[in-house]
Design a protein around this motif. Structure first.
Motif, short mmCIF file in Angstrom:
data_model
loop_
_atom_site.label_atom_id
_atom_site.label_comp_id
_atom_site.label_asym_id
_atom_site.label_seq_id
_atom_site.Cartn_x
_atom_site.Cartn_y
_atom_site.Cartn_z
N LYS A 216 0.85 -1.19 0.00
CA LYS A 216 0.00 0.00 0.00
C LYS A 216 0.89 1.24 0.00
CE LYS A 216 -3.93 -1.97 2.40
NZ LYS A 216 -4.83 -1.85 3.56
N VAL A 217 0.49 2.19 -0.81
CA VAL A 217 1.23 3.45 -0.90
C VAL A 217 0.29 4.59 -0.57
CG1 VAL A 217 2.52 4.97 -2.43
CG2 VAL A 217 2.72 2.50 -2.69
N LYS A 218 0.70 5.43 0.36
CA LYS A 218 -0.12 6.59 0.71
C LYS A 218 0.14 7.69 -0.30
CE LYS A 218 -0.35 5.72 5.64
NZ LYS A 218 -0.11 6.27 6.99
N VAL A 219 -0.93 8.23 -0.85
CA VAL A 219 -0.82 9.30 -1.84
C VAL A 219 -1.42 10.55 -1.23
CG1 VAL A 219 -1.48 10.06 -4.14
CG2 VAL A 219 -0.96 7.66 -3.74
N ASN A 220 -0.66 11.62 -1.29
CA ASN A 220 -1.11 12.89 -0.76
C ASN A 220 -2.32 13.40 -1.57
OD1 ASN A 220 -1.32 15.33 0.44
ND2 ASN A 220 0.80 15.95 0.06
N LYS A 221 -3.27 14.04 -0.90
CA LYS A 221 -4.45 14.54 -1.60
C LYS A 221 -4.10 15.62 -2.61
CE LYS A 221 -7.76 13.52 2.01
NZ LYS A 221 -8.75 14.06 2.95
#
Length: 104
Positions: free
Chosen positions: A3-8
């Protein structure tokens, strides 16, 4: 699965053709129109190689104004701000300038 967190902000960022914003595309079109106008005005009176150098310099200036971004600033704003003189006061005596505020 990883899982990769993507900035809004990345998700909301809208770019157009070739990852350019609308302002950058308009600046490029203006530079192109200036180059075509220069060619039409000088094609009968000046040598072709000199005209191409003039157009090349015009395009560098317009690209520098609108397309190149450094730290969120266009190229010329960045250069002007980087040449700004640091105006912090300096006193050879140290932190305190007044005779009554001496440490020792």
């Amino acid at each position: 699965m990883i899982k990769v967190k993507v900035n809004k902000n990345i998700m909301k960022q809208q770019n157009n053709v070739f990852n350019l914003t609308v302002g950058q595309i308009i600046t490029g079109i203006v530079g192109l129109l200036i180059g075509i106008g220069t060619f039409m005005l000088l094609k009968d009176s000046v040598d072709f190689n000199i005209i191409m150098w003039i157009i090349f310099l015009e395009l560098i200036i317009t690209v520098g104004i609108g397309v190149v971004k450094i730290n969120g600033l266009n190229l010329f704003t960045f250069i002007i701000l980087s040449m700004k003189i640091d105006k912090r006061p300096y006193c050879s005596k140290g932190v305190f300038n007044d005779e009554s505020d001496e440490l020792f």
